[in-house]
Design a protein around this motif. Structure first.
Motif, mmCIF file in Angstrom:
data_model
loop_
_atom_site.group_PDB
_atom_site.id
_atom_site.type_symbol
_atom_site.label_atom_id
_atom_site.label_comp_id
_atom_site.label_asym_id
_atom_site.label_seq_id
_atom_site.Cartn_x
_atom_site.Cartn_y
_atom_site.Cartn_z
ATOM 1 N N PHE A 1 0.833 -1.202 0.000
ATOM 2 C CA PHE A 1 0.000 0.000 0.000
ATOM 3 C C PHE A 1 0.869 1.255 0.000
ATOM 4 N N ASP B 1 5.346 3.526 -3.554
ATOM 5 C CA ASP B 1 4.950 4.626 -4.437
ATOM 6 C C ASP B 1 4.902 4.233 -5.911
ATOM 7 N N PRO C 1 3.664 2.220 -9.176
ATOM 8 C CA PRO C 1 2.476 1.464 -9.590
ATOM 9 C C PRO C 1 2.766 -0.032 -9.743
ATOM 10 N N CYS D 1 -2.515 -4.820 -5.184
ATOM 11 C CA CYS D 1 -1.909 -4.168 -6.345
ATOM 12 C C CYS D 1 -2.851 -3.084 -6.872
ATOM 13 N N ASP D 2 -2.323 -2.198 -7.693
ATOM 14 C CA ASP D 2 -3.114 -1.091 -8.225
ATOM 15 C C ASP D 2 -4.013 -1.517 -9.373
ATOM 16 N N ILE D 3 -3.531 -2.441 -10.184
ATOM 17 C CA ILE D 3 -4.228 -2.880 -11.395
ATOM 18 C C ILE D 3 -4.108 -4.394 -11.476
ATOM 19 N N LYS E 1 0.443 8.288 -7.405
ATOM 20 C CA LYS E 1 -0.030 7.080 -6.730
ATOM 21 C C LYS E 1 -0.251 7.352 -5.246
ATOM 22 N N ILE F 1 -3.585 9.026 -4.804
ATOM 23 C CA ILE F 1 -4.707 8.096 -4.986
ATOM 24 C C ILE F 1 -4.894 7.244 -3.746
ATOM 25 N N ARG F 2 -3.802 6.745 -3.184
ATOM 26 C CA ARG F 2 -3.884 5.936 -1.969
ATOM 27 C C ARG F 2 -4.438 6.754 -0.802
#
Length: 264
Positions: free
Chosen positions: A99, A102, A104, A124-126, A216, A219-220
């Motif tokens: 988390f 930094d 992606p 994961c982000d994606i 990123k 967004i987090r």
């Protein structure tokens, strides 16, 4: 790295591959957490890394916790306090580390992602899935709960109602259902999975790396922060971004109608 996790880098993209294919890449009862944390620290400190892919050696992404470890924890001689501390100092370090990374991260889900394996994908982000991928939040089937953060992660990826259904039924869904749920952003042929993940990672990696890391982070923070707090942090990050060499290069390249060079 040691035997469970391989670390490879090509240009600006790192690929982390879980290698215990025979046991379906378990996330407990081995050195996985320490190896992941070592890799994450290395990535965070290496400004040449702009995107990360996490995948598993076929046939599975990860089938979650090791059953033999669970059996040992059920032993009457192992007390509750010990088990609680094992979680806090073990598997629970992984979602926090991912988390806070930094860079992606893309999960290339090549096969079953079950229990903690699904939760790892959600860290994961994606997520991109092979047509052979399957997903289940299956803890309740074994009489346990999502001890690795799944109760926080899954609802934020697919929404509360669908996350509740997956968690309460413990049923397996296939890649197409995962796509419908928004759990994955695309499904590709199995033999095209890594090339698709790589292509996506490279599309991320062409952008200014420092701005990407700050983006990123925002967004987090937005997941749990108030709007006014995120706006304040955005103002600080934007002020920093305006003073970077990569911002000056991006603006110059745009005005001069040429590709930017962020490798200086």
């Amino acid at each position: 790295m040691s035997n469970f996790l391989s670390y490879t880098q090509e240009n600006h993209v790192v690929t982390l591959t879980m290698l215990d294919a025979e046991r379906r890449n378990p996330l407990t009862g081995n050195s996985v957490v320490d190896e992941f944390l070592s890799a994450i620290t290395r990535i965070q400190n290496d400004t040449s890394v702009r995107a990360v892919i996490i995948t598993g050696a076929d046939p599975a992404f990860s089938t979650g916790g090791d059953i033999k470890t669970m059996q040992k924890q059920a032993d009457p001689e192992v007390n509750v306090a010990t088990i609680r501390e094992d979680y806090r100092t073990g598997i629970q370090r992984l979602p926090l580390a991912l988390f806070n990374l930094d860079v992606p991260v893309i999960a290339a889900v090549n096969g079953p992602a079950i229990g903690a394996g699904l939760d790892l994908a959600c860290m994961c982000d994606i997520r991109i899935a092979s047509e052979k991928a399957k997903f289940a939040e299956s803890f309740v089937k074994l009489g346990i709960i999502p001890g690795d953060g799944g109760a926080w992660l899954l609802p934020r990826v697919i929404g509360l109602a669908r996350a509740s259904e997956m968690t309460f039924t413990a049923e397996i869904i296939d890649a197409q259902r995962a796509l419908e749920y928004g759990l994955v952003s695309r499904v590709v042929a199995h033999d095209q999975l890594m090339s698709a993940a790589r292509e996506l990672a490279e599309r991320i990696a062409v952008h200014p790396p420092y701005a990407m890391r700050m983006t990123k982070k925002l967004i987090r923070e937005g997941i749990h922060g108030r709007l006014d707090s995120v706006l304040e942090l955005s103002a600080v990050f934007q002020a920093v971004a305006h003073k970077t060499d990569e911002h000056r290069e991006a603006v110059s390249a745009f005005l001069e109608k040429r590709p930017p060079n962020f490798n200086k």
